[in-house]
Design a protein around this motif. Structure first.
Motif, PDB file in Angstrom:
ATOM      1  N   PHE A 100       0.847  -1.198   0.000  1.00 56.20           N
ATOM      2  CA  PHE A 100       0.000   0.000   0.000  1.00 56.20           C
ATOM      3  C   PHE A 100       0.876   1.240   0.000  1.00 56.20           C
ATOM      4  CE2 PHE A 100       0.183  -1.034   4.654  1.00 56.20           C
ATOM      5  CZ  PHE A 100       0.841   0.092   5.101  1.00 56.20           C
ATOM      6  N   ARG A 101       0.238   2.357  -0.305  1.00 57.21           N
ATOM      7  CA  ARG A 101       0.914   3.661  -0.290  1.00 57.21           C
ATOM      8  C   ARG A 101      -0.131   4.710   0.067  1.00 57.21           C
ATOM      9  NH1 ARG A 101       5.543   5.868  -3.132  1.00 57.21           N
ATOM     10  NH2 ARG A 101       5.321   8.093  -3.541  1.00 57.21           N
ATOM     11  N   LEU A 102       0.112   5.448   1.139  1.00 54.55           N
ATOM     12  CA  LEU A 102      -0.760   6.542   1.553  1.00 54.55           C
ATOM     13  C   LEU A 102       0.044   7.828   1.448  1.00 54.55           C
ATOM     14  CD1 LEU A 102      -1.325   3.920   3.605  1.00 54.55           C
ATOM     15  CD2 LEU A 102      -3.048   5.465   4.484  1.00 54.55           C
ATOM     16  N   GLU A 103      -0.479   8.776   0.685  1.00 52.23           N
ATOM     17  CA  GLU A 103       0.251  10.013   0.406  1.00 52.23           C
ATOM     18  C   GLU A 103      -0.687  11.198   0.512  1.00 52.23           C
ATOM     19  OE1 GLU A 103       3.174  11.727  -3.153  1.00 52.23           O
ATOM     20  OE2 GLU A 103       2.201   9.767  -3.321  1.00 52.23           O
ATOM     21  N   ALA A 104      -0.203  12.276   1.110  1.00 55.15           N
ATOM     22  CA  ALA A 104      -1.020  13.485   1.221  1.00 55.15           C
ATOM     23  C   ALA A 104      -1.438  13.960  -0.172  1.00 55.15           C
ATOM     24  CB  ALA A 104      -0.243  14.582   1.939  1.00 55.15           C
ATOM     25  N   GLN A 105      -2.718  14.309  -0.311  1.00 62.50           N
ATOM     26  CA  GLN A 105      -3.218  14.792  -1.593  1.00 62.50           C
ATOM     27  C   GLN A 105      -2.448  16.052  -2.004  1.00 62.50           C
ATOM     28  OE1 GLN A 105      -5.502  13.397  -3.523  1.00 62.50           O
ATOM     29  NE2 GLN A 105      -6.972  12.264  -2.268  1.00 62.50           N
ATOM     30  N   GLY A 106      -2.118  16.143  -3.279  1.00 62.72           N
ATOM     31  CA  GLY A 106      -1.367  17.302  -3.766  1.00 62.72           C
ATOM     32  C   GLY A 106      -1.047  17.151  -5.237  1.00 62.72           C
ATOM     33  N   PHE A 107      -0.106  17.943  -5.707  1.00 64.47           N
ATOM     34  CA  PHE A 107       0.238  17.945  -7.124  1.00 64.47           C
ATOM     35  C   PHE A 107       0.713  16.568  -7.594  1.00 64.47           C
ATOM     36  CE2 PHE A 107       3.436  18.459 -10.501  1.00 64.47           C
ATOM     37  CZ  PHE A 107       2.641  19.014 -11.496  1.00 64.47           C
ATOM     38  N   SER A 108       1.583  15.924  -6.787  1.00 64.60           N
ATOM     39  CA  SER A 108       2.138  14.636  -7.208  1.00 64.60           C
ATOM     40  C   SER A 108       1.052  13.572  -7.333  1.00 64.60           C
ATOM     41  CB  SER A 108       3.218  14.168  -6.235  1.00 64.60           C
ATOM     42  OG  SER A 108       2.674  13.940  -4.940  1.00 64.60           O
ATOM     43  N   THR A 109       0.050  13.617  -6.446  1.00 69.96           N
ATOM     44  CA  THR A 109      -1.019  12.616  -6.540  1.00 69.96           C
ATOM     45  C   THR A 109      -1.924  12.885  -7.741  1.00 69.96           C
ATOM     46  OG1 THR A 109      -2.454  13.841  -4.994  1.00 69.96           O
ATOM     47  CG2 THR A 109      -0.965  12.211  -4.056  1.00 69.96           C
ATOM     48  N   LYS A 110      -2.098  14.163  -8.084  1.00 71.56           N
ATOM     49  CA  LYS A 110      -2.882  14.488  -9.278  1.00 71.56           C
ATOM     50  C   LYS A 110      -2.177  13.979 -10.539  1.00 71.56           C
ATOM     51  CE  LYS A 110      -5.091  18.626  -7.347  1.00 71.56           C
ATOM     52  NZ  LYS A 110      -6.407  17.967  -7.189  1.00 71.56           N
ATOM     53  N   VAL A 111      -0.844  14.105 -10.537  1.00 75.90           N
ATOM     54  CA  VAL A 111      -0.068  13.591 -11.667  1.00 75.90           C
ATOM     55  C   VAL A 111      -0.193  12.071 -11.729  1.00 75.90           C
ATOM     56  CG1 VAL A 111       2.256  13.301 -12.599  1.00 75.90           C
ATOM     57  CG2 VAL A 111       1.551  15.525 -11.690  1.00 75.90           C
ATOM     58  N   ALA A 112      -0.066  11.426 -10.563  1.00 76.90           N
ATOM     59  CA  ALA A 112      -0.176   9.971 -10.519  1.00 76.90           C
ATOM     60  C   ALA A 112      -1.538   9.508 -11.022  1.00 76.90           C
ATOM     61  CB  ALA A 112       0.054   9.475  -9.085  1.00 76.90           C
ATOM     62  N   GLU A 113      -2.579  10.228 -10.609  1.00 80.07           N
ATOM     63  CA  GLU A 113      -3.935   9.876 -11.036  1.00 80.07           C
ATOM     64  C   GLU A 113      -4.096  10.082 -12.544  1.00 80.07           C
ATOM     65  OE1 GLU A 113      -8.343  10.288  -9.057  1.00 80.07           O
ATOM     66  OE2 GLU A 113      -6.957  11.997  -8.898  1.00 80.07           O
ATOM     67  N   PHE A 114      -3.489  11.140 -13.052  1.00 83.83           N
ATOM     68  CA  PHE A 114      -3.545  11.411 -14.489  1.00 83.83           C
ATOM     69  C   PHE A 114      -2.945  10.262 -15.282  1.00 83.83           C
ATOM     70  CE2 PHE A 114      -1.579  13.075 -18.380  1.00 83.83           C
ATOM     71  CZ  PHE A 114      -2.670  13.668 -18.998  1.00 83.83           C
ATOM     72  N   GLY A 116      -2.965   7.197 -14.406  1.00 88.92           N
ATOM     73  CA  GLY A 116      -3.666   5.933 -14.213  1.00 88.92           C
ATOM     74  C   GLY A 116      -3.677   5.345 -12.826  1.00 88.92           C
ATOM     75  N   ALA A 117      -3.083   6.019 -11.847  1.00 90.30           N
ATOM     76  CA  ALA A 117      -3.100   5.490 -10.483  1.00 90.30           C
ATOM     77  C   ALA A 117      -4.535   5.435  -9.977  1.00 90.30           C
ATOM     78  CB  ALA A 117      -2.250   6.364  -9.562  1.00 90.30           C
ATOM     79  N   LYS A 118      -4.909   4.321  -9.356  1.00 89.08           N
ATOM     80  CA  LYS A 118      -6.262   4.124  -8.852  1.00 89.08           C
ATOM     81  C   LYS A 118      -6.330   4.510  -7.376  1.00 89.08           C
ATOM     82  CE  LYS A 118      -7.705   2.075 -12.697  1.00 89.08           C
ATOM     83  NZ  LYS A 118      -8.719   2.650 -13.583  1.00 89.08           N
ATOM     84  N   GLU A 119      -7.141   5.504  -7.062  1.00 91.73           N
ATOM     85  CA  GLU A 119      -7.293   5.949  -5.682  1.00 91.73           C
ATOM     86  C   GLU A 119      -8.364   5.126  -4.970  1.00 91.73           C
ATOM     87  OE1 GLU A 119      -8.327   9.963  -3.062  1.00 91.73           O
ATOM     88  OE2 GLU A 119      -8.566   9.985  -5.246  1.00 91.73           O
ATOM     89  N   ILE A 120      -8.068   4.779  -3.711  1.00 92.85           N
ATOM     90  CA  ILE A 120      -9.029   4.080  -2.865  1.00 92.85           C
ATOM     91  C   ILE A 120      -9.702   5.114  -1.970  1.00 92.85           C
ATOM     92  CG2 ILE A 120      -9.331   2.344  -1.056  1.00 92.85           C
ATOM     93  CD1 ILE A 120      -6.648   1.129  -2.034  1.00 92.85           C
ATOM     94  N   THR A 121     -11.014   5.079  -1.892  1.00 89.41           N
ATOM     95  CA  THR A 121     -11.731   5.935  -0.952  1.00 89.41           C
ATOM     96  C   THR A 121     -12.372   5.056   0.115  1.00 89.41           C
ATOM     97  OG1 THR A 121     -13.716   5.909  -2.338  1.00 89.41           O
ATOM     98  CG2 THR A 121     -12.188   7.742  -2.638  1.00 89.41           C
ATOM     99  N   VAL A 122     -12.441   5.593   1.332  1.00 90.43           N
ATOM    100  CA  VAL A 122     -12.980   4.809   2.446  1.00 90.43           C
ATOM    101  C   VAL A 122     -14.347   5.311   2.899  1.00 90.43           C
ATOM    102  CG1 VAL A 122     -10.660   4.195   3.217  1.00 90.43           C
ATOM    103  CG2 VAL A 122     -11.801   6.195   4.206  1.00 90.43           C
ATOM    104  N   GLY A 123     -14.841   6.378   2.274  1.00 87.03           N
ATOM    105  CA  GLY A 123     -16.146   6.907   2.653  1.00 87.03           C
ATOM    106  C   GLY A 123     -16.117   7.904   3.791  1.00 87.03           C
ATOM    107  N   ASP A 124     -14.911   8.299   4.197  1.00 92.76           N
ATOM    108  CA  ASP A 124     -14.723   9.318   5.227  1.00 92.76           C
ATOM    109  C   ASP A 124     -14.247  10.571   4.477  1.00 92.76           C
ATOM    110  OD1 ASP A 124     -13.599  11.028   7.126  1.00 92.76           O
ATOM    111  OD2 ASP A 124     -12.788   9.410   8.356  1.00 92.76           O
ATOM    112  N   ALA A 125     -15.153  11.522   4.269  1.00 90.48           N
ATOM    113  CA  ALA A 125     -14.850  12.649   3.375  1.00 90.48           C
ATOM    114  C   ALA A 125     -13.585  13.422   3.744  1.00 90.48           C
ATOM    115  CB  ALA A 125     -16.052  13.593   3.313  1.00 90.48           C
ATOM    116  N   PRO A 126     -13.387  13.834   5.025  1.00 92.31           N
ATOM    117  CA  PRO A 126     -12.156  14.558   5.354  1.00 92.31           C
ATOM    118  C   PRO A 126     -10.896  13.725   5.109  1.00 92.31           C
ATOM    119  CG  PRO A 126     -13.798  14.851   7.074  1.00 92.31           C
ATOM    120  CD  PRO A 126     -14.312  13.782   6.174  1.00 92.31           C
TER     121      PRO A 126
END
Length: 212
Positions: A100-114, A116-126
């Motif tokens: 696993f990898r947990l990383e603070a949301q930011g520019f690098s994660t937006k690039v990763a998502e662009f 094809g990185a698949k983000e996992i959400t847990v249903g806890d909005a904050p």
């Protein structure tokens, strides 16, 4: 006159080299003292490895709760792009091929998502807004990130944690750029240690282990 100028230049160079050597020795002494204190606080052993040019690199290693724990320094890159890091790690008793990898949301994660990185959400909005979560077993990880663990991760996010927390090569790790001369960064590594243990619990559960 030329001789005086030459002597002044030679003296200046010698003084500069002397200062560099003194600064390096002072930093090495402070590093050892800080790592020794860290090891004592955490009930770990102070180990020292001799590197090139007589540099002694200290690290703290041992076990807590039946798991191996370590604090160490490493470098990435070379030349002008070389960066020094300090890190904390906990080895789950069992992790299988789970990652696993947990990383603070930011520019690098937006690039990763662009790309094809698949983000996992847990249903806890904050939490989902603060952390970009990835894993090779997304459903398992989403279920294992219970409120207590999410609360600790949110507290560390508020405290300035921005580098990834990850499980790879059998270790749950967190690293920051810098040196063991920086007391604030050492304190943040220590504050992350309970979270790393919690995530080692997660790794053991998701790999079919028994947990602590």
């Amino acid at each position: 006159m030329d001789a005086v100028v030459t002597l002044a230049i030679v003296g200046g160079v010698a003084a500069f080299i002397g200062f560099i050597i003194w600064a390096a020795k002072t930093a090495q002494k402070q590093t050892r003292a800080n790592v020794a204190a860290l090891a004592a606080r955490q009930g770990l052993q102070l180990l020292q490895e001799k590197k090139a040019f007589g540099v002694i690199e200290p690290r703290a290693e041992g076990s807590q709760g039946g798991r191996r724990v370590r604090f160490w320094a490493f470098a990435t890159g070379s030349g002008k792009s070389r960066q020094m890091w300090i890190a904390a790690g906990v080895e789950p008793r069992r992790s299988g091929g789970f990652t696993f990898r947990l990383e603070a949301q930011g520019f690098s994660t937006k690039v990763a998502e662009f790309f094809g990185a698949k983000e996992i959400t847990v249903g806890d909005a904050p939490f989902d807004a603060a952390w970009f979560v990835r894993s090779n077993a997304p459903e398992l990880l989403a279920a294992a990130l219970v409120p207590e663990i999410r609360a600790k991760l949110m507290a560390m996010h508020a405290a300035g944690v921005r580098q990834p927390v990850k499980l790879e090569q059998g270790w749950v790790t967190y690293a920051e750029t810098g040196l063991f001369t920086d007391a604030k960064k050492i304190a943040r590594l220590e504050a992350m240690l309970p979270v790393l243990h919690d995530l080692a619990d997660v790794a053991e559960v998701c790999a079919g282990g028994d947990g602590r």
